[in-house]
Design an enzyme around this catalytic site. Structure first.
Site, PDB file in Angstrom:
ATOM      1  N   CYS A 250      -3.486   2.688  -5.518  1.00 54.41           N
ATOM      2  CA  CYS A 250      -2.733   3.529  -4.576  1.00 54.41           C
ATOM      3  C   CYS A 250      -1.315   3.824  -5.060  1.00 54.41           C
ATOM      4  CB  CYS A 250      -2.694   2.871  -3.199  1.00 54.41           C
ATOM      5  SG  CYS A 250      -1.964   1.209  -3.210  1.00 54.41           S
TER       6      CYS A 250
ATOM      7  N   HIS B   8      -2.988   9.293   1.042  1.00 52.35           N
ATOM      8  CA  HIS B   8      -3.007   8.079   0.223  1.00 52.35           C
ATOM      9  C   HIS B   8      -4.381   7.869  -0.387  1.00 52.35           C
ATOM     10  CE1 HIS B   8      -4.300   5.485   3.901  1.00 52.35           C
ATOM     11  NE2 HIS B   8      -4.435   6.757   4.206  1.00 52.35           N
TER      12      HIS B   8
ATOM     13  N   HIS C  55       0.857  -1.189   0.000  1.00 52.14           N
ATOM     14  CA  HIS C  55       0.000   0.000   0.000  1.00 52.14           C
ATOM     15  C   HIS C  55       0.893   1.239   0.000  1.00 52.14           C
ATOM     16  CE1 HIS C  55      -3.453   2.462   0.404  1.00 52.14           C
ATOM     17  NE2 HIS C  55      -3.056   2.977   1.535  1.00 52.14           N
TER      18      HIS C  55
END
Ligand SMILES: [Zn+2]
Length: 242
Positions: free
Chosen positions: A156, A41, A29
């Protein structure tokens, strides 16, 4: 010392750094560190929060106030979205990491570095822009949204790569620039499958690409990418889809 290790201490972080953490064995991530212990994010709201995730690209549903779903974190800002449902959030580092280790994404990686990495989502041969430009893009996308989450084409890592480089693909059929997706080619079954969680598993278990193909797909090597100013990104993406 592992010269290929990308772990970094919190005290070493600088504004505009692209950081990542491993959420599952095979899934990283990503986010941009913006100072004061905060990370911006892009999350798939449907998967992370089980909440409403749909948002037409760049359509501002509401503005002026920050939106937050209730969470366990004591930091008042943690989990806030400027554009409700956009998936672009500010979090504290603890919530970003979810007990995973903190790693720094590498730019201008050498061929050797790329070759040494057997998993995607850790480095690119592309060059990062100066931190001021990275911060400008990141804050702009936090304020205005970044479009709809898509595992293959807008995830992401794509968000963080765009904040760092301003690069966007002109190839309508292959918008995604993330290295963890580039690492693999989908199996026939994976192409048909639409369910997001299923797809993540299938991507992780599909066939690794050869190094030369991975290198050609790297953001620093692709010839179909152009710099797009963040203020024009929304209209640029709309024009690609026409
Ligand atoms: Zn938090």
């Amino acid at each position: 010392m592992d010269i290929f290790s990308q772990k970094i201490e919190r005290s070493e972080l600088k504004e505009g750094d692209h950081i990542y953490t491993w959420r599952k064995k095979f899934y990283s991530h990503h986010g941009i560190f913006v100072g004061e212990g905060k990370v911006i994010h892009f999350v798939n709201d449907k998967r992370e929060d089980e909440g409403s995730h749909f948002l037409a690209p760049f359509k501002i549903l509401s503005s002026g106030t920050d939106h937050k779903k209730k969470g366990p974190c004591s930091m008042s800002y943690c989990g806030l979205e400027k554009v409700a449902g956009s998936g672009v959030k500010v979090s504290c580092i603890d919530c970003f990491l979810k007990k995973g280790s903190l790693c720094l994404f590498k730019y201008q990686a050498s061929r050797e570095f790329l070759l040494a990495k057997t998993v995607g989502g850790t480095c690119t041969m592309a060059e990062s822009d100066p931190p001021e430009e990275v911060m400008h893009r990141t804050m702009y996308l936090y304020e205005n949204g970044y479009g709809k989450y898509d595992l293959r084409n807008n995830n992401c890592e794509d968000f963080a790569l765009y904040c760092k480089t301003g690069l966007w693909s002109t190839d309508k059929g292959s918008q995604g620039r993330s290295s963890q997706i580039n690492m693999v080619r989908p199996t026939r079954h994976a192409k048909k499958e639409r369910d997001m969680v299923e797809r993540i598993t299938q991507i992780a278990t599909s066939i690794p690409r050869s190094f030369s193909k991975r290198e050609n797909k790297d953001l620093g090597h692709r010839t179909d990418v152009v710099k797009v100013p963040v203020e024009e990104l929304s209209s640029f993406r709309r024009s690609l889809n026409q």
